[in-house]
Design a protein around this motif. Structure first.
Motif, PDB file in Angstrom:
ATOM      1  N   TRP A  66       0.847  -1.185   0.000  1.00 26.20           N
ATOM      2  CA  TRP A  66       0.000   0.000   0.000  1.00 26.20           C
ATOM      3  C   TRP A  66       0.882   1.235   0.000  1.00 26.20           C
ATOM      4  O   TRP A  66       2.034   1.199   0.430  1.00 26.20           O
ATOM      5  CB  TRP A  66      -0.968   0.003   1.172  1.00 26.20           C
ATOM      6  N   SER A 100      -3.677   3.761  -1.577  1.00 24.14           N
ATOM      7  CA  SER A 100      -3.756   2.878  -2.741  1.00 24.14           C
ATOM      8  C   SER A 100      -3.097   1.554  -2.415  1.00 24.14           C
ATOM      9  O   SER A 100      -2.080   1.505  -1.717  1.00 24.14           O
ATOM     10  CB  SER A 100      -3.040   3.505  -3.934  1.00 24.14           C
ATOM     11  N   TYR A 132      -1.671  -2.202  -4.102  1.00 23.67           N
ATOM     12  CA  TYR A 132      -1.149  -2.783  -5.333  1.00 23.67           C
ATOM     13  C   TYR A 132      -0.740  -4.232  -5.103  1.00 23.67           C
ATOM     14  O   TYR A 132      -0.343  -4.596  -4.000  1.00 23.67           O
ATOM     15  CB  TYR A 132       0.114  -2.036  -5.793  1.00 23.67           C
ATOM     16  N   LYS A 155      -2.943  -2.132  -9.722  1.00 21.31           N
ATOM     17  CA  LYS A 155      -3.567  -1.313  -8.682  1.00 21.31           C
ATOM     18  C   LYS A 155      -4.961  -1.863  -8.403  1.00 21.31           C
ATOM     19  O   LYS A 155      -5.737  -2.118  -9.324  1.00 21.31           O
ATOM     20  CB  LYS A 155      -3.668   0.144  -9.139  1.00 21.31           C
ATOM     21  N   SER A 212     -11.587   0.052  -6.320  1.00 20.83           N
ATOM     22  CA  SER A 212     -12.274   0.307  -5.044  1.00 20.83           C
ATOM     23  C   SER A 212     -13.033  -0.922  -4.546  1.00 20.83           C
ATOM     24  O   SER A 212     -13.071  -1.188  -3.341  1.00 20.83           O
ATOM     25  CB  SER A 212     -13.203   1.513  -5.161  1.00 20.83           C
ATOM     26  N   LYS A 216     -10.384  -3.330  -3.036  1.00 20.76           N
ATOM     27  CA  LYS A 216      -9.847  -2.772  -1.787  1.00 20.76           C
ATOM     28  C   LYS A 216     -10.866  -2.877  -0.657  1.00 20.76           C
ATOM     29  O   LYS A 216     -10.538  -3.322   0.452  1.00 20.76           O
ATOM     30  CB  LYS A 216      -9.459  -1.305  -2.021  1.00 20.76           C
TER      31      LYS A 216
END
Length: 127
Positions: free
Chosen positions: A24, A37, A39, A50, A53, A56
């Motif tokens: 991150w 962010s 990855y 990446k 949303s 994540k």
């Protein structure tokens, strides 16, 4: 320095093995969840992906349920489950069958699955 090199040098690893790095990065030095962010770096292909949303939020939700509903410590989530390894592999296959199957289950149900697997190693987990 290209973007991949920058992310790899400045990012904070959550998980790393021979195949993947899950990391991150902060936005302007702020570690606010909305500005952070995440990855996955696929070592064999030297490819940086990446997280979107949805991905994540799903990962954070599973982690939340594991710590709050099932009593695993954050360290136990990292070290006592295969969540981050599985997640990294799924992200590397984004759009493929394993990705679709992984995200087909609710985050709460997925957390229960990992808690049951982890409880074999960590008898303190509430299942």
């Amino acid at each position: 320095m290209n973007k991949t090199e920058a992310v790899l040098s400045k990012g904070q690893p959550l998980f790393e093995d021979n195949a993947y790095i899950l990391l991150w990065t902060k936005f302007l030095g702020l570690s606010l969840l909305a500005l952070t962010s995440y990855y996955v770096y696929v070592k064999q292909k030297q490819r940086l992906i990446k997280l979107n949303s949805k991905e994540k939020t799903y990962l954070m939700s599973i982690s939340y349920y594991l710590t709050h509903d099932y009593g695993l410590s954050p360290r136990a989530v990292l070290d006592g489950t295969s969540l981050f390894r599985d997640f990294s592999a799924v992200i590397a296959d984004r759009g493929g069958e394993s990705w679709k199957n992984f995200f087909a289950e609710s985050a709460k149900d997925k957390a229960r699955t990992y808690a049951l697997r982890g409880s074999r190693k960590d008898k303190k987990a509430k299942v």
